[in-house]
Motif scaffolding. Structure first.
Motif, mmCIF file in Angstrom:
data_model
loop_
_atom_site.group_PDB
_atom_site.id
_atom_site.type_symbol
_atom_site.label_atom_id
_atom_site.label_comp_id
_atom_site.label_asym_id
_atom_site.label_seq_id
_atom_site.Cartn_x
_atom_site.Cartn_y
_atom_site.Cartn_z
ATOM 1 N N ILE A 1 -22.062 32.935 31.434
ATOM 2 C CA ILE A 1 -21.598 34.075 31.540
ATOM 3 C C ILE A 1 -22.524 34.508 32.106
ATOM 4 O O ILE A 1 -24.173 35.271 31.463
ATOM 5 C CB ILE A 1 -20.308 33.612 30.582
ATOM 6 C CG1 ILE A 1 -19.521 34.131 29.918
ATOM 7 C CG2 ILE A 1 -19.741 35.416 31.635
ATOM 8 C CD1 ILE A 1 -19.092 32.725 30.518
ATOM 9 N N PRO A 2 -22.807 34.467 33.781
ATOM 10 C CA PRO A 2 -24.224 35.838 34.178
ATOM 11 C C PRO A 2 -24.174 37.090 34.503
ATOM 12 O O PRO A 2 -24.935 37.691 35.256
ATOM 13 C CB PRO A 2 -24.322 34.629 35.126
ATOM 14 C CG PRO A 2 -23.157 34.304 35.693
ATOM 15 C CD PRO A 2 -22.224 34.060 35.251
ATOM 16 N N GLY B 1 -21.361 26.474 33.468
ATOM 17 C CA GLY B 1 -22.069 27.302 34.963
ATOM 18 C C GLY B 1 -22.918 27.278 35.662
ATOM 19 O O GLY B 1 -23.775 26.694 35.926
ATOM 20 N N LEU B 2 -23.814 28.559 36.043
ATOM 21 C CA LEU B 2 -24.557 28.581 37.608
ATOM 22 C C LEU B 2 -25.850 28.854 36.093
ATOM 23 O O LEU B 2 -26.254 29.378 35.363
ATOM 24 C CB LEU B 2 -24.751 30.210 37.462
ATOM 25 C CG LEU B 2 -25.273 30.615 38.863
ATOM 26 C CD1 LEU B 2 -24.489 30.015 39.827
ATOM 27 C CD2 LEU B 2 -25.499 32.477 38.699
ATOM 28 N N GLY B 3 -26.776 28.002 36.690
ATOM 29 C CA GLY B 3 -28.438 27.325 36.346
ATOM 30 C C GLY B 3 -27.784 27.400 34.834
ATOM 31 O O GLY B 3 -28.903 27.370 34.064
ATOM 32 N N ALA B 4 -26.350 26.899 34.065
ATOM 33 C CA ALA B 4 -26.530 25.851 33.154
ATOM 34 C C ALA B 4 -28.057 25.328 32.811
ATOM 35 O O ALA B 4 -27.176 23.905 33.982
ATOM 36 C CB ALA B 4 -25.482 25.810 32.737
ATOM 37 N N SER B 5 -28.195 24.629 31.467
ATOM 38 C CA SER B 5 -28.722 23.100 31.494
ATOM 39 C C SER B 5 -27.831 22.036 30.909
ATOM 40 O O SER B 5 -27.670 22.881 29.729
ATOM 41 C CB SER B 5 -29.923 23.750 30.689
ATOM 42 O OG SER B 5 -30.660 24.523 31.595
ATOM 43 N N SER B 6 -28.567 20.822 31.063
ATOM 44 C CA SER B 6 -27.445 20.103 29.823
ATOM 45 C C SER B 6 -28.766 19.586 29.493
ATOM 46 O O SER B 6 -29.754 18.931 30.194
ATOM 47 C CB SER B 6 -26.834 19.637 30.452
ATOM 48 O OG SER B 6 -25.805 19.398 31.241
ATOM 49 N N VAL C 1 -31.322 12.577 29.165
ATOM 50 C CA VAL C 1 -31.395 13.371 30.937
ATOM 51 C C VAL C 1 -31.428 14.398 30.923
ATOM 52 O O VAL C 1 -30.508 15.374 30.545
ATOM 53 C CB VAL C 1 -30.695 12.438 31.807
ATOM 54 C CG1 VAL C 1 -31.006 12.669 33.027
ATOM 55 C CG2 VAL C 1 -30.813 10.883 31.967
ATOM 56 N N ARG C 2 -32.478 15.353 31.218
ATOM 57 C CA ARG C 2 -32.638 16.986 31.569
ATOM 58 C C ARG C 2 -32.056 16.898 32.419
ATOM 59 O O ARG C 2 -32.438 16.424 33.893
ATOM 60 C CB ARG C 2 -33.443 17.341 31.499
ATOM 61 C CG ARG C 2 -34.069 17.621 29.470
ATOM 62 C CD ARG C 2 -34.625 18.438 28.969
ATOM 63 N NE ARG C 2 -35.299 18.306 27.735
ATOM 64 C CZ ARG C 2 -34.098 18.908 27.455
ATOM 65 N NH1 ARG C 2 -33.131 19.223 27.336
ATOM 66 N NH2 ARG C 2 -34.605 18.763 25.381
ATOM 67 N N MET C 3 -30.687 18.175 33.065
ATOM 68 C CA MET C 3 -30.123 18.805 34.412
ATOM 69 C C MET C 3 -30.117 20.445 33.829
ATOM 70 O O MET C 3 -30.231 20.960 32.801
ATOM 71 C CB MET C 3 -28.831 18.636 33.809
ATOM 72 C CG MET C 3 -29.300 15.403 34.444
ATOM 73 S SD MET C 3 -27.345 15.421 34.385
ATOM 74 C CE MET C 3 -27.589 15.506 32.076
ATOM 75 N N LYS C 4 -30.279 19.990 35.213
ATOM 76 C CA LYS C 4 -30.263 21.876 35.858
ATOM 77 C C LYS C 4 -29.214 22.552 36.517
ATOM 78 O O LYS C 4 -29.229 21.918 37.885
ATOM 79 C CB LYS C 4 -31.286 22.727 35.619
ATOM 80 C CG LYS C 4 -31.482 24.299 35.966
ATOM 81 C CD LYS C 4 -32.589 24.651 35.751
ATOM 82 C CE LYS C 4 -32.430 25.926 35.722
ATOM 83 N NZ LYS C 4 -32.123 27.342 36.564
#
Ligand code: SF4
Length: 388
Positions: free
Chosen positions: A13-14, A270-275, A280-283
């Motif tokens: 939540i930005p 959400g905005l800019g969130a990373s996984s 595998v890393r995703m942004k």
């Protein structure tokens, strides 16, 4: 019943009332209208992800959710509860999940905390930073200590039995005595968890760009003393240091954050969130217009990195060594099919010799490597030795 793997979910939540002078997080003020559009896009983003990749989540069960920011408590609590409801309907949940929300004093009241508790949140993290109103003002926080007290009571009254308080040291104009007195005052509230960080001057922030407005910063010696006092005071008060900057009462470690340090899979929405999912890393994209315009229609990743075996081993060491219990040889072998000593013989040996790491066996005979007190002091240097 199949043994499902644990999955964490992070919701970003930005929005913040106002930007703090030291903050380089993805956060900013926004109108109610933008907030509502964003929350609706967030819901579309979650549903799109599950409709597209849902089959891959069949082997997973959600055991932690973390709403972070920004200031999640700044947006309507009904919209927050709505997102949690969506998550619960889209994913399989553990029967005892940890569900956290970050709240800032000045944006919390009884009604909000009640809505959170009723919708399933069972942990809240309150960003206090300092008990001194003059210091709070100096670093651009929007609240006073009294507002923290009101927010903390609101959380307890709503039934929260797991509360974290964020505290910062090395603030401009802060003396060691100020800090020690402040920390002792915070303990009186009996939180279950305390996160203690020192101020980091990040490029691009007002503290970095206009240092003259934030003087005097504590000397290096004072900064060090505050750091040691944190450990001494919190341990004396019955807190266990389980990570470099995190202390908790027994059984109240933040499960979500431990998941990050243990490299458990998690999805960020959400905005800019990373996984991190199956190595595998995703942004996600950080542009609000693009996020709102594309949520629910396409993937929102701006960066995807498929980790190599070496990347995974490095992360295992960097992140795992942040925790006081350190890294397990058995887990290393299980994850990478290699003996930790075959991969890291030299840095392990060298750091043990220099009293920066130590090796111990737990009750089951499993061997672990962890930082020594001296190793904690220079943890970045020790961790750099584990680059492959
Ligand atoms: S409240 Fe937190 S996220 Fe928001 S501006 Fe301040 S430090 Fe940044």
């Amino acid at each position: 019943m199949k043994n499902r793997q644990r999955l964490g979910i992070y919701i970003h939540i930005p929005f913040c009332v106002k930007k703090c002078a030291y903050c380089d997080f993805l956060s900013f003020p926004a109108t109610k209208e933008v907030q509502e559009k964003y929350m609706s896009s967030l819901e579309s983003d979650i549903k799109y992800c599950v409709s597209k990749y849902g089959a891959r989540f069949d082997d997973y069960i959600v055991d932690t959710v973390f709403f972070g920011g920004g200031t999640p408590s700044y947006v309507s609590p009904q919209l927050i509860a709505g997102i949690l409801k969506t998550l619960k309907s889209e994913f399989a949940f553990d029967e005892n999940p940890e569900i956290s929300i970050e709240c800032n004093p000045g944006t919390i009241d009884d009604e909000k905390m009640r809505v959170y508790a009723e919708s399933g949140f069972n942990r809240c993290s309150i960003g206090l930073q300092s008990v001194q109103d003059d210091l709070l003002k100096q670093i651009g926080r929007i609240h006073t200590f009294k507002e923290f007290e009101e927010g903390f009571s609101a959380a307890r009254n709503a039934g929260f039995k797991n509360i974290n308080i964020d505290v910062m040291s090395a603030l401009p104009g802060q003396s060691v005595t100020d800090y020690v007195n402040g920390l002792n005052k915070i303990i009186e509230y009996k939180p279950e968890h305390i996160s203690a960080y020192s101020l980091i001057v990040e490029e691009g922030t007002p503290v970095y760009e206009h240092p003259e407005s934030f003087l005097p910063l504590p000397s290096e010696d004072d900064e060090r003393e505050m750091y040691y006092e944190t450990d001494r005071i919190l341990k004396k008060a019955g807190f266990d240091r389980y990570e470099i900057s995190n202390y908790s009462k027994k059984g109240f470690e933040c499960r979500h954050n431990v998941g990050y340090w243990e490299r458990k899979d998690y999805l960020g929405f959400g905005l800019g969130a990373s996984s991190l999912f199956e190595n595998v890393r995703m942004k996600n994209i950080s542009d609000m217009n693009k996020y709102i315009g594309n949520a629910g229609k396409s993937d929102l990743y701006e960066d995807i990195e498929i980790l190599t075996a070496n990347d995974c081993m490095e992360e295992f060491m960097f992140l795992g060594l942040r925790m006081m219990k350190g890294v397990s040889s058995r887990r290393f072998l299980k994850l990478f099919n290699k003996n930790i000593n075959d991969v890291y013989a030299e840095p392990l040996e060298e750091n043990i010799k220099n009293n920066l790491l130590c090796k111990y066996r737990d009750d089951s005979g499993e061997s672990w490597y962890c930082l020594t007190p001296h190793g904690i002091d220079i943890s970045n240097t020790v961790m750099a030795d584990f680059m492959l």
